[in-house]
Write a protein that holds these residues in place. Structure first.
Motif, short mmCIF file in Angstrom:
data_model
loop_
_atom_site.label_atom_id
_atom_site.label_comp_id
_atom_site.label_asym_id
_atom_site.label_seq_id
_atom_site.Cartn_x
_atom_site.Cartn_y
_atom_site.Cartn_z
N LEU A 1 0.81 -1.22 0.00
CA LEU A 1 0.00 0.00 0.00
C LEU A 1 0.85 1.28 0.00
CD1 LEU A 1 -2.80 -0.97 2.58
CD2 LEU A 1 -2.93 -1.02 0.08
N ARG B 1 0.06 3.48 -2.82
CA ARG B 1 -1.30 3.38 -3.33
C ARG B 1 -2.12 4.54 -2.78
NH1 ARG B 1 -2.87 -1.97 -3.98
NH2 ARG B 1 -1.06 -1.84 -5.32
N GLU B 2 -2.90 5.13 -3.67
CA GLU B 2 -3.76 6.22 -3.25
C GLU B 2 -4.86 5.68 -2.34
OE1 GLU B 2 -6.48 9.51 -5.45
OE2 GLU B 2 -4.90 8.56 -6.68
N VAL B 3 -5.07 6.35 -1.22
CA VAL B 3 -6.10 5.90 -0.28
C VAL B 3 -7.47 6.33 -0.78
CG1 VAL B 3 -6.99 6.17 2.06
CG2 VAL B 3 -4.53 5.90 1.68
N VAL B 4 -8.40 5.39 -0.80
CA VAL B 4 -9.76 5.69 -1.25
C VAL B 4 -10.59 6.08 -0.03
CG1 VAL B 4 -11.83 4.73 -2.37
CG2 VAL B 4 -9.54 4.10 -3.19
N ALA B 5 -11.39 7.13 -0.16
CA ALA B 5 -12.20 7.59 0.97
C ALA B 5 -13.43 6.70 1.14
CB ALA B 5 -12.64 9.03 0.74
N HIS B 6 -13.88 6.57 2.37
CA HIS B 6 -15.13 5.85 2.62
C HIS B 6 -16.30 6.70 2.10
CE1 HIS B 6 -18.43 3.84 4.61
NE2 HIS B 6 -17.62 2.87 4.99
N PRO B 7 -17.22 6.09 1.34
CA PRO B 7 -18.29 6.89 0.73
C PRO B 7 -19.40 7.30 1.69
CG PRO B 7 -18.57 4.59 0.18
CD PRO B 7 -17.29 4.68 0.96
N ASP C 1 -16.54 1.56 -3.49
CA ASP C 1 -15.74 2.51 -2.72
C ASP C 1 -15.49 2.04 -1.29
OD1 ASP C 1 -15.65 4.02 -4.97
OD2 ASP C 1 -17.09 5.54 -4.32
N VAL C 2 -16.48 1.40 -0.67
CA VAL C 2 -16.25 0.90 0.70
C VAL C 2 -15.14 -0.14 0.68
CG1 VAL C 2 -17.21 -0.35 2.67
CG2 VAL C 2 -18.62 1.32 1.46
N SER D 1 -12.78 -0.57 -1.62
CA SER D 1 -11.48 0.02 -1.95
C SER D 1 -10.93 0.77 -0.76
CB SER D 1 -11.61 0.97 -3.16
OG SER D 1 -11.84 0.22 -4.31
N HIS D 2 -11.82 1.43 -0.04
CA HIS D 2 -11.40 2.12 1.18
C HIS D 2 -10.80 1.12 2.18
CE1 HIS D 2 -11.47 4.68 4.73
NE2 HIS D 2 -12.11 3.71 5.36
N LEU E 1 -9.54 -1.82 1.60
CA LEU E 1 -8.30 -2.43 1.10
C LEU E 1 -7.13 -1.46 1.14
CD1 LEU E 1 -9.78 -4.42 -1.92
CD2 LEU E 1 -8.73 -5.42 0.13
N THR E 2 -7.41 -0.17 0.93
CA THR E 2 -6.30 0.78 0.94
C THR E 2 -5.94 1.21 2.38
OG1 THR E 2 -7.82 2.62 0.43
CG2 THR E 2 -6.62 1.64 -1.42
#
Ligand code: SF4
Lengths: 211, 464
Positions: free
Chosen positions: A15, A18-24, B56-57, B59-60, B62-63
């Motif tokens: 990681l 790796r760009e961190v993805v925000a929780h939606p 998105d959840v 991916s969030h 996993l990242t």
């Protein structure tokens, strides 16, 4: 190096760039059917669609009487710990069936913690006894209408907020929760739907309108 | 009972088509039903919004995987569960062995778990002298036959009613014309005794909630609830990618996964397991062990493109819609995970050399990407692995020429889509007529491709 640290190390290396993805955010407002706003109707529709049965009574006394009548058709019964009080509130009928271990009982009676309208699910907790909820081929479940929650999230919040006896370790969640949304079923033999594989093949939700 | 690896894919699919036409019939009919139910279930919701959210959840999660794994562990321990970590299948089996020895376990019931197939749990338990019984009806059937699952949701969909009638007749002496209800009742009775006697229950986990330390399991039969409630010890085998951050997230995932897998609003039984029986509980396991398994997952996570495949919730939608999978079912893929998802995670988890030729077991028609509940870009990842295969010299010159052109187009999604749409109208290739079954296959969902030596040719080579 332990497996724990080697796994976490590999995760961190993977990681690193790796760009961190925000929780939606919350899963809100995308409910399948924006129902009439009446959770009881929604629960009933969903539960019946999945093969469950629903009956509804104004008072606990009426519900108890009906359930005792329903159960009188069976030769043996197991009663969940939480359901016990609900069954005995009413006067004894003339004849009552033998209570037995869930593994031998023809029918089981339980009390649900609550229910979820959106998915048509009964919320079952271990304080009632898991064996009584799972082993008998017929399962009758008392449900207080005031505890039918609109969505799963609301049901989970209620579970977490309502600290149950003996439960103080996991933020209010019991050791195990089962959502029962219909009878046990399978289509594994020739893709033909069969009910009552392993769990109860018949499940009846008994709604009590007023506490 | 175990798989022999992907390398025989071509030969095995050719054999399946030639020698076992009933497999194709059963798989096609089962996947048609899955597909119709899923379309219906998707049409009742705003499935685009749901899927964007779910993507998105995941991916969030996993990242931020390291943090969430630690949080899940802390919470599980607080709940009274025991937590173990397994680098490899070998580690997981060793941990299992320790628990079995410590508790003097002689019988185990198992709830369906693809991870347990991946790890080879059954064979190992049997070597240890533990009587192990699969309890999902489909898994039970194939355990009795002695073959591995052919689909991640419906393990026995390659078996017809007649197959089951013959099997039960041989094993239990039931009449050959017993219908599904009678056969299921026979299985229920046989398995009930095993449930009541078992020392150990083994399950997988659909989701692991970091916030609450919850192992969440979706099912329809009730065998998972029984396996995790009756025996005195419960072991949950959970892949590290199964993490979701919050309990609230599960409310979305259980619904989306159920809709994608079987078209239901929710599986008829959904278990949320926090830990062992506590004071005030009437019953339940005395010990709950959660084994967190890597076994190639961090390797896949390290791939800059293919890591997205770890979002997979194992719904089987991509298998059901795949014109290639539908011909043969899962066995020819030679690995636990078949179909499009198997083809994109095998190279990452096993290594591309081991996974060949699975990235080619696809027509790149793109049907799967339209169905995936977590929006895994399956065709792009297939191309990604084909590219790697070319780089490593694992493919022939013809294949590499084709793939380069295709990959170029795929880098620009609009062209890729246009090309995909166009390709669906390309007439049958001559090769397809060589075998009637294959030409039916092409007709069913015209599935041509530009990139490689045709899939049909590969199949033919397998036959020769
Ligand atoms: S890749 Fe997507 S469609 Fe396929 S099994 Fe996984 S989640 Fe389902």
């Amino acid at each position: 190096m332990t497996a724990r640290s080697s796994i976490l190390d590999r995760v961190r290396i993977a990681l690193a760039n790796r760009e961190v993805v925000a929780h939606p955010g919350s899963f809100e407002g995308w409910r399948p059917f924006m129902h009439s706003g009446n959770p009881t109707e929604q629960f009933t529709e969903m539960f019946e669609k999945a093969g469950g049965e629903v009956v509804s009574f104004k008072t606990q006394a009426e519900a108890s009487l009906w359930v005792r009548g329903f159960l009188a058709d069976f030769d043996s019964l197991s009663v969940g710990e939480l359901a016990r009080g609900r069954l005995n509130e009413d006067a004894e009928p003339d004849k009552w069936i033998e209570e037995t271990d869930p593994s031998a009982a023809e029918a089981g009676a339980s009390l649900a913690f609550g229910a979820v309208a959106e998915t048509g699910s009964l919320i079952m907790t271990p304080q009632d006894g898991r064996r009584a909820q799972l082993l008998p081929p017929v399962h009758v479940v008392f449900l207080d209408q005031a505890k039918i929650y609109k969505g799963l999230s609301e049901g989970f919040v209620a579970l977490k907020n309502e600290v149950l006896p003996g439960d103080n370790e996991s933020g209010g969640l019991p050791s195990a929760v089962g959502l029962h949304s219909g009878p046990s079923k399978s289509a594994d033999i020739g893709q033909v739907l069969v009910k009552g594989v392993h769990g109860p093949g018949r499940v009846v939700a008994v709604i009590i309108e007023s506490a | 009972m175990s798989f022999s690896g992907p390398k025989h894919y071509r030969v095995e699919s050719a054999k399946s088509l030639k020698d076992r036409p009933s497999v194709r019939a059963s798989v096609t009919s089962a996947t048609d039903t899955f597909n119709a139910n899923r379309s219906d279930a998707y049409s009742q919701i705003d499935s685009d919004l749901w899927r964007d959210w779910a993507r998105d959840v995941k991916s969030h999660a996993l990242t931020n995987l390291d943090q969430y794994l630690e949080q899940a562990e802390t919470q599980l321990l607080a709940n009274g569960a025991k937590v173990h970590w397994a680098d490899t299948a070998h580690d997981a089996l060793r941990l299992l062995e320790e628990i079995v020895r410590d508790h003097g376990i002689s019988t185990a019931v198992k709830a369906k778990s693809m991870l347990s197939e991946e790890l080879g749990i059954n064979e190992h338990l049997e070597d240890l002298g533990v009587h192990v019984r699969e309890t999902d009806l489909g898994e039970y059937i194939i355990q009795l036959i002695g073959e591995p699952p052919s689909h991640i949701v419906g393990p026995a969909i390659h078996r017809s009613l007649e197959d089951c009638q013959r099997l039960f007749h041989e094993k239990f002496g039931t009449p050959l014309d017993d219908g599904p209800d009678a056969l299921a009742a026979t299985a229920r009775e046989a398995l009930r005794e095993e449930f009541l006697a078992a020392d150990l229950g083994i399950s997988g986990g659909n989701f692991l909630v970091a916030e609450t330390g919850t192992v969440a399991l979706i099912e329809n039969e009730g065998n998972i609830r029984l396996s995790t409630s009756l025996p005195r010890v419960h072991i949950a085998l959970v892949g590290i990618e199964k993490i979701v951050p919050r309990l609230e997230d599960v409310s979305g995932f259980v619904q989306l996964t159920s809709r994608a897998a079987t078209g239901q609003p929710i599986g008829n039984f959904f278990s949320l397991i926090q830990g062992p029986k506590r004071d005030g509980d009437i019953d339940g396991p005395e010990e709950v062990h959660v084994i967190l398994v890597d076994n190639g997952r961090t390797r896949l996570l390290a791939d800059d493109k293919a890591w997205e495949a770890l979002r997979c919730v194992r719904c089987g939608a991509c298998l059901n819609i795949c014109p290639v999978y539908r011909q043969t079912g899962g066995h020819p893929y030679g690995w636990t995970y078949s179909g499009p998802i198997g083809a994109i995670i095998a190279p990452g988890m096993l290594g591309i050399e081991e996974a060949m030729p699975l990235p080619y077991a696809s027509s790149l028609c793109g049907a799967c990407v339209d169905e995936c509940p977590v929006r895994i870009p399956i065709p792009e990842l297939l191309l990604h692995w084909r590219e790697k295969a070319v780089e490593k010299g694992l493919t022939s010159a013809i294949e590499s020429a084709g793939i380069k052109a295709y990959t170029k187009a795929a880098e620009r999604p609009a062209i890729f889509r246009a090309a995909g749409a166009m390709l669906r109208h390309i007439p049958l290739e001559a090769g397809g007529r060589a075998l009637p079954i294959l030409s039916d296959w092409v007709k069913e969902r015209s599935a041509p491709k530009s990139s490689k030596k045709s899939f049909m040719q590969q199949w033919k080579e397998g036959i020769e």
